[in-house]
Design a protein around this motif. Structure first.
Motif, PDB file in Angstrom:
ATOM      1  N   THR A 138       0.825  -1.205   0.000  1.00 31.47           N
ATOM      2  CA  THR A 138       0.000   0.000   0.000  1.00 31.47           C
ATOM      3  C   THR A 138       0.857   1.252   0.000  1.00 31.47           C
ATOM      4  N   LYS A 139       1.894   1.249   0.840  1.00 27.77           N
ATOM      5  CA  LYS A 139       2.802   2.401   0.923  1.00 27.77           C
ATOM      6  C   LYS A 139       3.467   2.661  -0.422  1.00 27.77           C
ATOM      7  N   ALA A 140       3.936   1.587  -1.070  1.00 27.30           N
ATOM      8  CA  ALA A 140       4.596   1.727  -2.370  1.00 27.30           C
ATOM      9  C   ALA A 140       3.620   2.217  -3.436  1.00 27.30           C
ATOM     10  N   VAL A 141       2.413   1.639  -3.448  1.00 21.39           N
ATOM     11  CA  VAL A 141       1.397   2.053  -4.431  1.00 21.39           C
ATOM     12  C   VAL A 141       1.089   3.538  -4.273  1.00 21.39           C
ATOM     13  N   ARG A 142       0.924   3.979  -3.053  1.00 15.79           N
ATOM     14  CA  ARG A 142       0.607   5.394  -2.825  1.00 15.79           C
ATOM     15  C   ARG A 142       1.756   6.306  -3.258  1.00 15.79           C
ATOM     16  N   LEU A 227       2.651 -15.397 -10.736  1.00 14.28           N
ATOM     17  CA  LEU A 227       1.728 -14.261 -10.683  1.00 14.28           C
ATOM     18  C   LEU A 227       0.291 -14.744 -10.580  1.00 14.28           C
ATOM     19  N   ASN A 228      -0.022 -15.861 -11.242  1.00 15.08           N
ATOM     20  CA  ASN A 228      -1.380 -16.411 -11.153  1.00 15.08           C
ATOM     21  C   ASN A 228      -1.736 -16.799  -9.722  1.00 15.08           C
ATOM     22  N   ALA A 229      -0.741 -17.257  -8.958  1.00 14.13           N
ATOM     23  CA  ALA A 229      -0.997 -17.610  -7.549  1.00 14.13           C
ATOM     24  C   ALA A 229      -1.444 -16.375  -6.780  1.00 14.13           C
ATOM     25  N   ALA A 230      -0.816 -15.230  -7.060  1.00 11.34           N
ATOM     26  CA  ALA A 230      -1.200 -13.982  -6.395  1.00 11.34           C
ATOM     27  C   ALA A 230      -2.580 -13.528  -6.844  1.00 11.34           C
ATOM     28  N   LEU A 231      -2.846 -13.597  -8.152  1.00  8.13           N
ATOM     29  CA  LEU A 231      -4.140 -13.143  -8.671  1.00  8.13           C
ATOM     30  C   LEU A 231      -5.278 -14.021  -8.159  1.00  8.13           C
ATOM     31  N   LYS A 232      -5.035 -15.322  -8.119  1.00 11.33           N
ATOM     32  CA  LYS A 232      -6.048 -16.250  -7.605  1.00 11.33           C
ATOM     33  C   LYS A 232      -6.354 -15.958  -6.139  1.00 11.33           C
ATOM     34  N   THR A 233      -5.318 -15.657  -5.363  1.00 10.87           N
ATOM     35  CA  THR A 233      -5.503 -15.347  -3.943  1.00 10.87           C
ATOM     36  C   THR A 233      -6.290 -14.055  -3.765  1.00 10.87           C
ATOM     37  N   MET A 234      -5.982 -13.038  -4.583  1.00  5.04           N
ATOM     38  CA  MET A 234      -6.752 -11.791  -4.531  1.00  5.04           C
ATOM     39  C   MET A 234      -8.238 -12.069  -4.746  1.00  5.04           C
ATOM     40  N   LYS A 235      -8.534 -12.869  -5.762  1.00  7.92           N
ATOM     41  CA  LYS A 235      -9.925 -13.141  -6.120  1.00  7.92           C
ATOM     42  C   LYS A 235     -10.622 -13.996  -5.078  1.00  7.92           C
ATOM     43  N   GLN A 243     -11.490  -5.449  -5.788  1.00  6.11           N
ATOM     44  CA  GLN A 243     -11.857  -5.483  -4.371  1.00  6.11           C
ATOM     45  C   GLN A 243     -10.635  -5.654  -3.485  1.00  6.11           C
ATOM     46  N   PHE A 244      -9.635  -6.379  -3.974  1.00  2.84           N
ATOM     47  CA  PHE A 244      -8.380  -6.484  -3.226  1.00  2.84           C
ATOM     48  C   PHE A 244      -7.734  -5.107  -3.106  1.00  2.84           C
ATOM     49  N   ILE A 245      -7.720  -4.359  -4.197  1.00  8.11           N
ATOM     50  CA  ILE A 245      -7.146  -3.023  -4.184  1.00  8.11           C
ATOM     51  C   ILE A 245      -7.924  -2.120  -3.223  1.00  8.11           C
ATOM     52  N   LYS A 246      -9.246  -2.249  -3.259  1.00  7.98           N
ATOM     53  CA  LYS A 246     -10.101  -1.395  -2.431  1.00  7.98           C
ATOM     54  C   LYS A 246     -10.066  -1.796  -0.957  1.00  7.98           C
ATOM     55  N   ASN A 247     -10.239  -3.074  -0.664  1.00  5.40           N
ATOM     56  CA  ASN A 247     -10.356  -3.526   0.723  1.00  5.40           C
ATOM     57  C   ASN A 247      -9.050  -4.052   1.322  1.00  5.40           C
ATOM     58  N   MET A 253     -11.798   3.981  -4.889  1.00  2.00           N
ATOM     59  CA  MET A 253     -12.078   4.117  -6.315  1.00  2.00           C
ATOM     60  C   MET A 253     -11.892   5.573  -6.767  1.00  2.00           C
ATOM     61  N   LYS A 254     -12.097   6.532  -5.861  1.00  3.15           N
ATOM     62  CA  LYS A 254     -11.855   7.937  -6.190  1.00  3.15           C
ATOM     63  C   LYS A 254     -10.359   8.171  -6.419  1.00  3.15           C
ATOM     64  N   GLU A 255      -9.527   7.575  -5.557  1.00  2.00           N
ATOM     65  CA  GLU A 255      -8.074   7.697  -5.717  1.00  2.00           C
ATOM     66  C   GLU A 255      -7.612   7.014  -7.001  1.00  2.00           C
ATOM     67  N   LYS A 256      -8.223   5.879  -7.289  1.00  2.00           N
ATOM     68  CA  LYS A 256      -7.897   5.168  -8.525  1.00  2.00           C
ATOM     69  C   LYS A 256      -8.198   6.035  -9.734  1.00  2.00           C
ATOM     70  N   GLN A 257      -9.352   6.673  -9.752  1.00  2.00           N
ATOM     71  CA  GLN A 257      -9.737   7.514 -10.887  1.00  2.00           C
ATOM     72  C   GLN A 257      -8.811   8.716 -11.028  1.00  2.00           C
ATOM     73  N   GLN A 258      -8.415   9.298  -9.901  1.00  2.00           N
ATOM     74  CA  GLN A 258      -7.492  10.435  -9.944  1.00  2.00           C
ATOM     75  C   GLN A 258      -6.152  10.018 -10.539  1.00  2.00           C
ATOM     76  N   PHE A 259      -5.709   8.826 -10.202  1.00  2.00           N
ATOM     77  CA  PHE A 259      -4.452   8.297 -10.749  1.00  2.00           C
ATOM     78  C   PHE A 259      -4.587   8.081 -12.251  1.00  2.00           C
ATOM     79  N   LYS A 260      -5.698   7.511 -12.675  1.00  2.00           N
ATOM     80  CA  LYS A 260      -5.949   7.290 -14.091  1.00  2.00           C
ATOM     81  C   LYS A 260      -5.956   8.611 -14.861  1.00  2.00           C
TER      82      LYS A 260
END
Length: 265
Positions: A138-142, A227-235, A243-247, A253-260
């Motif tokens: 989270t820290k790195a993403v931000r 990478l599929n192991a990580a994606l499967k775990t997120m889902k 939802q993994f990104i959000k929760n 989602m507002k921060e995501k849109q601002q980044f986009k």
């Protein structure tokens, strides 16, 4: 995504001291937008950069921020070179004690004599499920999302696992498709092919069985199953990657849109 010509990898930044550096600019989203060039850079270690490399990153890519995802011990043993005008942050995605093996020089030698060592899929799953890992991701993403006036570069040692997972999350934030995220992840193997071949030959000459060679290879090559192991775990844990990104990472989602809005054109 196709290579521009021959063995050239789309977005590759030709650095003498880092063979796995590339600009994510040019990748398309599912909505048809394009990531701006010279904004988002992924790489392997920066300890062997030449003066020409540093000049290129400073003058052409206007490098503003470096995020080092390695453990403190890895940093101590092979520190990044300082690049003028670029701030530096060490945000380790995990500690040595959490996985038993990282890529310190001493541990690399020990790996060849170990009977058991962590499975790479388990490390990817841990990075998604472990609370400390989530906080660091989270820290790195931000830090990526809030970079202004220039580019941000993130890296680990090989530019594959920790760097690969952060790159995937950033691309999902921008709504790049899973197929294209996986394609970008696997480009590491084209960049590191000569290095990996040398490692295979050394292990073969040392008398290792093919099964162990293949397992050790996982520390140096990107594989879909990781990478599929990580994606499967997120889902499975959150219902979807969004939802993994959000929760899981607490990125709204507002921060995501601002980044986009800032990164896409």
């Amino acid at each position: 995504m196709k290579t521009r010509n021959g063995d050239d990898i789309m977005g590759k930044i030709h650095l003498e001291g880092a063979d796995n550096a590339r600009d994510l600019g040019g990748l398309k989203t599912t909505e048809g937008a394009v990531i701006r060039e010279k904004k988002l850079i992924r790489s392997n270690r920066l300890s062997k950069l030449t003066q020409n490399d540093m000049n290129l990153l400073s003058n052409e890519y206007h490098l503003h921020k470096i995020l080092d995802l390695r453990t403190p011990m890895e940093v101590e043993q092979e520190a990044d070179l300082e690049i003028p005008e670029a701030s530096y942050m060490n945000i380790p995605f995990f500690m040595e004690s959490m996985v038993g093996v990282s890529r310190e020089k001493e541990t690399k030698k020990q790996m060849l004599h170990m009977q058991e060592f962590p499975d790479m899929k388990d490390i990817y799953i841990m990075m998604i499920q472990n609370k400390f890992c989530n906080q660091q991701i989270t820290k790195a993403v931000r830090e990526v999302m809030t970079t202004e006036n220039g580019s941000v570069l993130w890296h680990c040692t090989e530019g594959k696992d920790r760097c690969g997972l952060l790159s995937a999350i950033i691309l999902f934030l921008l709504d790049v498709s899973e197929e294209d995220v996986m394609e970008d992840y696997l480009k590491t193997n084209k960049a590191a092919i000569r290095r990996v071949e040398k490692i295979r030959k050394k292990l073969h000459v040392a008398g290792f069985h093919q099964e162990k060679i293949e397992k050790l290879e996982g520390y140096f090559v990107a594989k879909e199953e990781f990478l599929n192991a990580a994606l499967k775990t997120m889902k499975e844990d959150h219902g979807s990657i969004n939802q993994f990104i959000k929760n899981g990472l607490h990125i709204s989602m507002k921060e995501k849109q601002q980044f986009k809005d800032k990164i896409l054109e």
